[in-house]
Design a protein around this motif. Structure first.
Motif, PDB file in Angstrom:
ATOM      1  N   SER A  16       0.843  -1.203   0.000  1.00  0.00           N
ATOM      2  CA  SER A  16       0.000   0.000   0.000  1.00  0.00           C
ATOM      3  C   SER A  16       0.878   1.252   0.000  1.00  0.00           C
ATOM      4  O   SER A  16       1.661   1.476   0.924  1.00  0.00           O
ATOM      5  CB  SER A  16      -0.912  -0.001   1.231  1.00  0.00           C
ATOM      6  N   THR A  18       0.082   4.370   0.311  1.00  0.00           N
ATOM      7  CA  THR A  18      -0.259   5.355   1.351  1.00  0.00           C
ATOM      8  C   THR A  18       0.395   4.950   2.677  1.00  0.00           C
ATOM      9  O   THR A  18       1.006   5.767   3.353  1.00  0.00           O
ATOM     10  CB  THR A  18      -1.789   5.426   1.536  1.00  0.00           C
ATOM     11  N   LEU A  19       0.270   3.660   2.998  1.00  0.00           N
ATOM     12  CA  LEU A  19       0.803   3.211   4.283  1.00  0.00           C
ATOM     13  C   LEU A  19       2.336   3.149   4.269  1.00  0.00           C
ATOM     14  O   LEU A  19       2.986   3.419   5.271  1.00  0.00           O
ATOM     15  CB  LEU A  19       0.200   1.852   4.668  1.00  0.00           C
ATOM     16  N   ILE A  40      -0.786  10.251   4.596  1.00  0.00           N
ATOM     17  CA  ILE A  40      -2.008   9.480   4.849  1.00  0.00           C
ATOM     18  C   ILE A  40      -3.220  10.418   4.935  1.00  0.00           C
ATOM     19  O   ILE A  40      -3.110  11.541   5.399  1.00  0.00           O
ATOM     20  CB  ILE A  40      -1.880   8.612   6.120  1.00  0.00           C
ATOM     21  N   GLY A  41      -4.355   9.906   4.453  1.00  0.00           N
ATOM     22  CA  GLY A  41      -5.585  10.691   4.507  1.00  0.00           C
ATOM     23  C   GLY A  41      -6.304  10.430   5.805  1.00  0.00           C
ATOM     24  O   GLY A  41      -7.056   9.472   5.925  1.00  0.00           O
ATOM     25  N   LYS A 103     -11.964  -0.881   4.213  1.00  0.00           N
ATOM     26  CA  LYS A 103     -11.038  -1.765   3.494  1.00  0.00           C
ATOM     27  C   LYS A 103     -11.503  -3.217   3.549  1.00  0.00           C
ATOM     28  O   LYS A 103     -11.566  -3.895   2.524  1.00  0.00           O
ATOM     29  CB  LYS A 103      -9.643  -1.666   4.120  1.00  0.00           C
ATOM     30  N   TRP A 127      -8.356   4.810  -5.694  1.00  0.00           N
ATOM     31  CA  TRP A 127      -7.683   4.597  -4.403  1.00  0.00           C
ATOM     32  C   TRP A 127      -6.760   3.376  -4.521  1.00  0.00           C
ATOM     33  O   TRP A 127      -7.163   2.344  -5.078  1.00  0.00           O
ATOM     34  CB  TRP A 127      -8.718   4.405  -3.297  1.00  0.00           C
ATOM     35  N   ASN A 177     -11.048   9.691  -3.814  1.00  0.00           N
ATOM     36  CA  ASN A 177      -9.678   9.600  -3.325  1.00  0.00           C
ATOM     37  C   ASN A 177      -8.900   8.984  -4.476  1.00  0.00           C
ATOM     38  O   ASN A 177      -9.227   7.857  -4.879  1.00  0.00           O
ATOM     39  CB  ASN A 177      -9.622   8.681  -2.099  1.00  0.00           C
ATOM     40  N   TYR A 209     -16.139   9.445   1.838  1.00  0.00           N
ATOM     41  CA  TYR A 209     -15.907  10.895   2.024  1.00  0.00           C
ATOM     42  C   TYR A 209     -17.201  11.700   1.931  1.00  0.00           C
ATOM     43  O   TYR A 209     -17.162  12.911   1.731  1.00  0.00           O
ATOM     44  CB  TYR A 209     -14.886  11.403   0.988  1.00  0.00           C
ATOM     45  N   LYS A 239     -13.609   8.808   8.150  1.00  0.00           N
ATOM     46  CA  LYS A 239     -13.338  10.150   7.622  1.00  0.00           C
ATOM     47  C   LYS A 239     -14.332  11.176   8.169  1.00  0.00           C
ATOM     48  O   LYS A 239     -13.943  12.228   8.638  1.00  0.00           O
ATOM     49  CB  LYS A 239     -13.388  10.141   6.092  1.00  0.00           C
ATOM     50  N   TYR A 328      -7.822  15.936  -0.336  1.00  0.00           N
ATOM     51  CA  TYR A 328      -6.585  15.718  -1.088  1.00  0.00           C
ATOM     52  C   TYR A 328      -6.449  16.727  -2.220  1.00  0.00           C
ATOM     53  O   TYR A 328      -7.445  17.136  -2.816  1.00  0.00           O
ATOM     54  CB  TYR A 328      -6.594  14.316  -1.724  1.00  0.00           C
ATOM     55  N   ARG A 377      -0.127  12.976  -4.737  1.00  0.00           N
ATOM     56  CA  ARG A 377      -1.257  13.285  -3.844  1.00  0.00           C
ATOM     57  C   ARG A 377      -0.760  13.913  -2.542  1.00  0.00           C
ATOM     58  O   ARG A 377       0.173  13.407  -1.924  1.00  0.00           O
ATOM     59  CB  ARG A 377      -2.053  12.016  -3.521  1.00  0.00           C
TER      60      ARG A 377
HETATM   61  N1  GLU Z   1      -7.678   5.903   2.784  1.00  0.00           N
HETATM   62  C1  GLU Z   1      -6.630   6.656   3.413  1.00  0.00           C
HETATM   63  C2  GLU Z   1      -5.661   7.187   2.384  1.00  0.00           C
HETATM   64  O1  GLU Z   1      -5.887   7.032   1.221  1.00  0.00           O
HETATM   65  C3  GLU Z   1      -6.004   5.846   4.495  1.00  0.00           C
HETATM   66  C4  GLU Z   1      -4.813   5.017   4.162  1.00  0.00           C
HETATM   67  C5  GLU Z   1      -5.135   3.700   3.602  1.00  0.00           C
HETATM   68  O2  GLU Z   1      -5.785   2.897   4.290  1.00  0.00           O
HETATM   69  O3  GLU Z   1      -4.732   3.490   2.466  1.00  0.00           O
HETATM   70  O4  GLU Z   1      -4.692   7.790   2.747  1.00  0.00           O
END
Ligand code: GLU
Length: 402
Positions: A16, A18-19, A40-41, A103, A127, A177, A209, A239, A328, A377
């Motif tokens: 991932s 984002t993580l 991270i969002g 998720k 996403w 996203n 969102y 969110k 974002y 992003r």
């Molecule tokens: N959905 C958020 C993001 O896009 C949280 C991180 C994730 O779980 O991917 O940043």
């Protein structure tokens, strides 16, 4: 010891983005580097007071035993009421299953509906996790490309062209996203006309969102009742109520899909933490209409959006649409591709993000894993001071690229 041979499933899975970026910025922060994380969002607000008290009461009342797999009866009922209150939708609590964040809700759905060879249409940018979730369930992601000029939203013609005899499902998010774009009712209606011609396609509408939009009230895909027997609405508390750590997501869907997800969840994870469910039950009572806490958060995001947009668009070469929702910015940054800091040439969105991380100490996420390598992003769910400083640092670092 012999090398452990991992499954192809996991070997082929992308991490991932984002993580990964969030983890990297945590590591650098731990080394004492002042990183501004726009990766991270995640709302920087606190969980609403009534939700916190709901969680505390659950602990004190010893509500700490195995929960029902699809969610507590009270929470499912509260979600059905929320769908009625905010979206005018009529769902029974038996049409709802609570999962460990949106998720797990989406992954369960794909596991429930996909067989090998089934295609899932995903408009890009998307996403990061959607394609990996599809692949985990043996499906094949099929992407529809969009441009900044069309505000990264697909139209009916593009959708029609992407549907094949193998199309099993379609997934998108509105607000989106990573682009922050929001589909209008008319734009959704045009897509619905296409879906009506293809009755076997299951539509997954990620509306996490929902509360975070600035121009209009949310338009749920659920309002098109002609799709109800094959529509999966995804939502959660992360969110809209600043409850990312509580991990409560859900789907509202036809009973066959809900019971399939229930079966999967029953084998994999069981029901979700009772304490988090009790907190979510209280949160569900709030909406931007009746809660100052929720409303203030959205107002703050709007203010930050307006300010950050001004700051970013003042940077040479940055091309950016004003996002109508989510938190974002998804600017096009190709102006900097091919340029160099004297040592390394920036070739793509990943290189640019790494350059900004190490030179501006600002963590962003590359657009590539979101399906558009021309963009990066930036999450503006952080304080105004940090956003001002981040924009200053980004501008300064980008000026050094020649
Ligand atoms: N959905 C958020 C993001 O896009 C949280 C991180 C994730 O779980 O991917 O940043």
């Amino acid at each position: 010891m012999e090398t452990i041979l991992l499954s192809q499933r996991v070997v082929n899975m992308a991490e991932s983005a984002t993580l990964k970026m969030t983890e990297k910025s945590r590591e650098l922060k731990a080394q004492g580097i002042d990183i501004i994380s726009l990766s991270i969002g995640e709302p920087d607000f606190n969980t609403p007071e009534n939700a916190k008290q709901g969680g505390i009461a659950a602990i004190n009342n010893n509500d700490t035993h195995y929960p029902p797999v699809p969610g507590t009866a009270a929470l499912r009922k509260a979600i059905a009421e929320k769908l009625r209150r905010d979206n005018g939708l009529d769902y029974a609590d038996t049409n709802i299953i609570v999962s460990n964040g949106a998720k797990q809700a989406i992954t369960n759905t794909f596991l429930a509906i996909l067989d090998k060879g089934d295609e899932v249409i995903i408009p890009a940018p998307f996403w990061v996790s959607y394609p990996e979730m599809v692949k985990l369930a043996d499906g094949t992601p099929v992407f529809i490309k969009t441009t900044a000029e069309q505000h990264f939203k697909i139209n009916a013609k593009q959708l029609e062209e992407a549907i094949t005899p193998n199309t099993k499902a379609f997934i998108f998010s509105t607000p989106c996203n990573p682009s922050g774009s929001v589909y209008t009712k008319e734009e959704l209606a045009a897509l619905v006309e296409v879906f009506k011609k293809h009755p076997r396609v299951i539509i997954i509408s990620d509306e996490i969102y929902e509360f975070i939009q600035y121009e209009h009230k949310h338009e749920s895909m659920g309002q098109f009742t002609e799709l109800k027997d094959r529509l999966v609405i995804v939502n959660g508390v992360a969110k809209g109520y600043a409850m990312t750590g509580w991990r409560i997501g859900y789907i509202a869907a036809p009973k066959a899909i809900v019971s399939a997800c229930n079966k999967i969840q029953g084998q994999y994870t069981s029901g979700i933490c009772t304490i988090a469910q009790a907190a979510a039950l209280e949160a569900m009572k709030l909406s931007p209409e009746n809660s100052e806490e929720v409303n203030n958060m959205i107002k703050a995001f709007r203010h930050r959006r307006d300010m950050f947009y001004e700051l970013l668009t003042a940077i040479p070469g940055i091309k950016l649409n004003m996002p109508a929702g989510a938190f974002y910015m998804f600017p096009e940054v190709t102006y900097y591709y091919g340029k160099s800091d004297g040592e390394n040439v920036i070739k793509n969105s990943d290189d640019l993000c790494m350059y900004l991380l190490y030179n501006a100490h600002v963590a962003c996420v590359a657009g590539g894993p979101f399906g558009n390598d021309d963009c990066i992003r930036l999450s503006y769910a952080t304080s105004e001071d940090k956003l001002i400083e981040a924009a200053r640092r980004i501008k300064e670092a980008l000026e050094k690229l020649k």
